[in-house]
Enzyme design. Structure first.
Site, short mmCIF file in Angstrom:
data_model
loop_
_atom_site.label_atom_id
_atom_site.label_comp_id
_atom_site.label_asym_id
_atom_site.label_seq_id
_atom_site.Cartn_x
_atom_site.Cartn_y
_atom_site.Cartn_z
N ARG A 112 -6.85 7.66 3.24
CA ARG A 112 -6.03 8.29 4.38
C ARG A 112 -5.30 9.44 3.54
O ARG A 112 -5.28 9.99 2.35
CB ARG A 112 -5.10 7.28 5.15
N ASN A 150 2.05 8.47 10.16
CA ASN A 150 2.61 7.63 8.78
C ASN A 150 3.05 8.35 6.77
O ASN A 150 2.29 8.81 6.27
CB ASN A 150 1.67 6.67 8.44
N GLU A 151 3.72 7.76 7.00
CA GLU A 151 4.41 7.98 5.32
C GLU A 151 4.17 9.62 4.91
O GLU A 151 3.33 10.18 4.44
CB GLU A 151 4.13 6.93 4.10
N GLU A 322 9.07 -0.77 6.01
CA GLU A 322 8.59 -1.63 5.66
C GLU A 322 8.99 -2.93 4.10
O GLU A 322 9.98 -1.61 3.83
CB GLU A 322 7.02 -0.50 4.94
N TRP A 330 0.02 -2.08 -5.50
CA TRP A 330 0.01 0.05 -6.37
C TRP A 330 1.25 -0.14 -7.52
O TRP A 330 1.09 1.29 -7.83
CB TRP A 330 0.03 0.59 -5.55
N GLU A 370 -5.72 -2.28 0.17
CA GLU A 370 -4.58 -3.30 0.09
C GLU A 370 -4.88 -5.11 0.25
O GLU A 370 -4.07 -5.70 0.58
CB GLU A 370 -3.71 -3.34 0.72
N GLN A 371 -6.24 -5.14 -0.49
CA GLN A 371 -6.51 -6.69 -0.74
C GLN A 371 -5.28 -7.89 -1.16
O GLN A 371 -5.42 -8.82 -1.23
CB GLN A 371 -8.08 -7.15 -0.75
N HIS A 373 -2.66 -7.06 -1.61
CA HIS A 373 -1.17 -6.28 -1.42
C HIS A 373 -0.76 -8.03 -0.73
O HIS A 373 -1.13 -8.61 0.40
CB HIS A 373 -0.57 -5.27 -0.58
#
Ligand code: GAL
Length: 674
Positions: A112, A150-151, A322, A330, A370-371, A373
C-alpha cells in the site's frame, strides 16, 4: 458549520473491513458491535479495487449493503477515502503515479501507499475516487465523519524523488525565495561552489557524494510536507462540498514527524491518531532495560504524549482512530498486552479528552499481511481479551460522567521544522529532537503535571510553565509570545539548541539563542556533542547531576545568574528571572528535579509519583493509571472516587473528583511533593 458532534461522545468504535468477510456475516457482526457497546465504525479506507474493479466501472452494491447493515444497528459510520491503495489496473495504466525512492527506483504494487504525492495524474485520480465516494454517501444519515486516506507517510512515503516532485520543488522554491540570488543567499551556496543560476538547475538533495547542503535539505523537507497538506486539502474540499455537517479527520501516526501536522490539522475538523503502545516501545529509541520494564504495557507516557500533541492541534476533540487490541504484527517482537491494558489505554485516551476510541480491528484476519495482528475477536469470531476489555470500558462509560478538558498549566513546545533541522544537522549521533521532547514530557508527567503540547503558533496564554526541549528555530513571533508569557509571570525553560538556527538554517547573527536573547542575555560560543557513557558532573542546587550528550560553551550577560556549573567551571544552568537556559543535556533525574523546581516556583504542585503511576485531570476529575505490575496508592486522601479507589491495582485505573475547592491545579498531597 453544523452542529457537532453527530456521534455520542465520548464513545467507543472499531475499524471494520466488510470486504474481508462473507456478506452473510455482516449482520451478525453489526449486532455484536452494538451489543458490545461500540457506537462508531470506520470502513472503506482500502477498498478502491473493490469499489472500482475496472476503470470507470463502479460496484457500489456490496458497499451500499455493508453501510445499510451497520446503520440498521444504529452504528455511526466514518468512511475512509481509499486513496492509500490505488488498484493494480491504475498503476499499470499510469505508472508515473508511483512514488520514487532515494535511489531512483519506482515503488512497486503489492502492499500500500505506493503513490506519489506530487504526481498530477494521481492527484486527479484521488479527486475522482473521493468525489465518487463522497457524492454517493455524503448525505447518508449514518455517516458522521470522513477519514482522508490512511496514515499519510506510513512506510516512509512522505518523500518521493520523482520527476514530478523535482518539477514541483523548483516551483515551490520560486514561490518561497522569489529569485535565485535570494535562494543562493538564504542557503549559503557560496559554500563548496554550489551557486545556482536558475531554479531549473536545482534537484532533489539526494545522490550527492557526501551530505547535501543542509538548507537545501530543509527546504526539500518543507516542500514534501506541503505536498502532503495540498494532497489532503484536495480531498477535504470535495468531502465538504458533498457531505455537509460531517467531520473530516485524518488518522496520524505515533512518533512521526515527517510532515508538519499543525498545517495538516488546519484543514481538518479533528485529528485522529493510531495508538500502538507495544509496537512503539519495541521499534523506537528505548533502551533494553526500558523495553523489558514496560514490555506488556507500553511506556507510561507514550499514549499520553500523543494525546496531548494531537489534542492541541485538533479543532474538535481528538479521536484515537486505531487502538491496539492485542499483539500487533509489525514490531521487532510482538508481546501481548498485560491483562487490563486495553482498558487502561482506552481510559487514558478518554482522560486526555478523546471523543472516540476506536479499536483496530474487529476480528483478526485469516489471511494477508496482517494475519498475525490481533483484533477484538480471534479469526473464528471468539471474543478475545481486547474485546472483553472494550466491553468493560463501554459499561463503565455509562457510570462516569466526564468533565470538560481545560487548558493545562504546562506547555511543551514541539515544532516540526526544528525537528527536521536537528535531524539534518545532528552534530552528534544521540541528537534526536522528538526524543528530547518525549523525555522532557515524560519528566513532567512523572511529576503528576498535566501538559499541553503546543506548536510555535499555539497560544501560550494559559501556561504557567513553558518548556522548549528542541526548539532550534525560533522566529520573532514566538520570541515575543514567550516574552509576554514571562512578563505575566510564566516560567520558561530553554533546552540546549534553542534558537540556534534561523528559518534558513543559518546561525543567528548575534549567535544562539538568537531572538531568545530578548528573554535571557547570553551567547552560545560553541557546542560539543558527547558519546554515550560520557557524563560530566555538575553541582546542581539540590545535589550532584550530570551533563550527557550535548554541552555548550556559553557567555552570560551581566544580569544572568549561573545556577550550576561543571567541574571545569562551565556554566550549565543559567537563569534570568523567570527564564532558565540549559547549556547541557541533564541526566533524566536532574532534568526531572529541575522541572519540579520550576513548576513549584510557578505555583504548581509537582508530585513524587511512584514509578509507573500516572495522573491526569479533566476539570476537577482526576484519573490515576497504574502501568506497573504492583499496586500503587494515589498520593492524597482528598478524592471522592467514582471508579476504583486510591489503591490502584497493577494495570488498573481509578477515577474520582478532587475534593479541594477550585482544585484542578491543586496538589493531591501536600506532604508528598517532589
Ligand atoms: C496502522 C494502519 C492500519 C494497520 C495497523 C496495524 O498503521 O493504519 O491500516 O496497518 O497499523 O497495526
Amino acid at each position: 458549520m453544523t452542529h457537532f458532534p453527530p456521534w455520542p461522545a465520548p464513545c467507543l468504535g472499531v475499524c471494520y473491513y466488510p470486504e474481508h468477510w462473507p456478506a452473510a456475516r455482516w449482520a451478525q457482526d453489526a449486532r455484536d458491535m452494538a451489543a458490545l457497546g461500540l457506537r462508531v465504525v470506520r470502513l472503506g479506507e482500502f477498498a478502491w479495487s473493490r469499489l472500482e474493479p475496472s476503470p470507470g466501472q463502479w460496484d457500489w452494491a456490496w458497499f451500499d449493503k455493508a453501510i445499510e447493515t451497520l446503520a440498521a444497528e444504529g452504528l455511526r459510520l466514518v468512511l475512509g477515502t481509499p486513496t492509500a491503495t490505488p488498484p493494480k489496473w491504475l498503476v499499470d495504466r499510469l505508472p508515473q503515479i508511483l512514488a520514487v525512492d532515494a535511489q531512483g527506483r519506482p515503488r512497486r504494487f503489492g502492499s500500500r501507499r505506493h503513490y506519489d504525492f506530487s504526481s498530477p495524474e494521481y492527484l486527479q485520480e484521488a479527486r475522482r475516487v473521493t468525489q465518487a465516494v463522497a457524492a454517493r454517501y455524503g448525505q447518508h444519515p449514518a455517516v458522521v465523519a470522513w477519514q482522508t486516506d490512511n496514515e499519510y507517510g506510513c512506510h516512509d512515503t512522505v518523500q518521493s524523488f520523482s520527476e514530478s516532485a523535482v518539477r514541483r520543488f523548483r516551483e515551490w522554491l520560486r514561490q518561497r525565495h522569489g529569485d535565485i540570488d535570494a535562494l543562493n543567499a538564504a542557503w549559503g551556496t557560496a559554500f563548496w561552489g554550489q551557486t545556482y543560476r536558475s531554479f531549473d538547475e536545482i534537484d532533489a538533495p539526494v545522490g550527492t557524494v557526501t551530505e547535501a547542503h543542509p538548507a537545501h535539505r530543509l527546504d526539500w523537507r518543507r516542500f514534501a510536507s506541503d505536498e502532503v497538506v495540498r494532497f489532503n486539502r484536495a480531498q477535504v474540499d470535495l468531502i465538504r462540498a458533498h457531505s455537509p455537517g460531517r467531520a473530516v479527520l485524518h488518522n496520524t501516526m505515533l512518533f512521526f514527524a515527517e510532515f508538519d501536522h499543525y498545517r495538516l490539522a488546519q484543514d481538518l475538523d479533528l485529528v485522529g491518531w493510531d495508538s500502538y503502545p507495544l509496537g512503539a516501545l519495541e521499534n523506537f529509541w528505548f533502551d533494553a532495560v526500558t523495553k523489558a520494564r514496560w514490555l506488556q504495557t507500553g511506556h507510561p507516557d507514550f499514549a499520553a504524549f500523543h494525546h496531548d500533541l494531537y489534542r492541541g492541534m485538533s479543532r474538535l476533540p481528538f479521536w484515537v482512530m486505531e487502538q491496539q487490541p492485542g499483539p500487533v504484527n509489525w514490531g521487532h517482537w510482538n508481546p501481548a498486552p498485560a491483562a487490563g491494558m486495553v482498558r487502561l489505554w482506552t481510559w487514558e485516551a478518554l482522560a486526555h479528552g478523546a471523543d472516540v476510541v476506536s479499536y483496530f480491528r474487529w476480528r483478526q484476519l485469516p489471511f494477508g499481511q496482517e494475519q498475525c495482528h490481533a483484533g477484538l475477536h480471534t479469526p473464528d469470531g471468539t471474543l478475545d481479551t481486547g474485546g472483553r476489555e472494550a466491553a468493560e470500558v463501554a459499561r463503565e462509560l455509562g457510570q462516569v460522567d466526564l468533565e470538560s478538558v481545560q487548558a493545562a498549566p504546562v506547555a511543551l513546545l514541539l515544532d516540526y521544522e526544528s525537528l527536521w533541522s536537528i535531524e539534518i544537522q545532528p552534530q552528534g549521533a544521540s541528537e534526536h529532537g522528538l526524543r528530547r521532547c518525549f523525555e522532557a514530557y515524560s519528566a513532567l508527567r512523572s511529576l503528576g503535571l498535566d501538559v499541553d503540547i503546543a506548536g510555535p503558533e499555539t497560544s501560550l496564554a494559559a501556561a504557567r510553565l513553558i518548556v522548549l526541549p528542541a526548539q532550534a528555530i525560533v522566529g520573532e513571533a514566538l520570541a515575543s509570545a514567550l516574552l509576554r508569557a514571562v512578563q505575566r509571570g510564566a516560567r520558561v525553560v530553554l533546552y540546549p539548541r534553542a534558537g540556534s538556527r534561523t528559518g534558513d538554517l543559518q546561525t543567528p547573527p548575534a549567535l544562539p539563542p538568537g531572538p531568545l536573547q530578548q528573554l535571557i542575555d547570553l551567547r552560545v560560543l560553541g557546542v560539543e556533542s558527547l558519546r554515550p557513557g560520557v557524563s560530566r558532573p555538575v553541582a546542581l542546587p539540590w545535589g550532584m547531576g550530570y551533563v550527557e550528550q550535548w554541552q555548550e560553551r556559553v557567555e552570560p550577560g551581566r544580569r544572568v545568574e549561573v545556577e550550576a556549573s561543571d567541574a571545569q567551571g562551565r556554566a550549565v544552568v543559567l537563569r534570568s528571572g523567570h527564564v532558565t537556559y540549559l547549556a547541557g543535556v541533564l541526566d533524566a533525574a536532574s532534568q526531572r528535579q529541575l522541572l519540579a523546581q520550576r513548576a513549584r516556583e510557578a505555583g504548581l504542585g509537582p508530585l513524587a509519583l511512584p514509578d509507573g503511576l500516572r495522573l491526569r485531570r479533566r476539570g476537577s476529575q482526576v484519573f490515576a493509571f497504574n502501568y506497573d505490575a504492583q499496586l500503587h496508592t494515589v498520593p492524597g486522601p482528598e478524592v471522592r472516587w467514582q471508579l476504583g479507589g486510591a489503591e490502584v491495582p497493577p494495570h488498573g485505573v481509578a477515577i474520582g473528583l478532587l475534593a479541594e475547592p477550585g482544585g484542578k491545579d491543586a496538589p493531591l498531597n501536600a506532604t508528598n511533593h517532589a
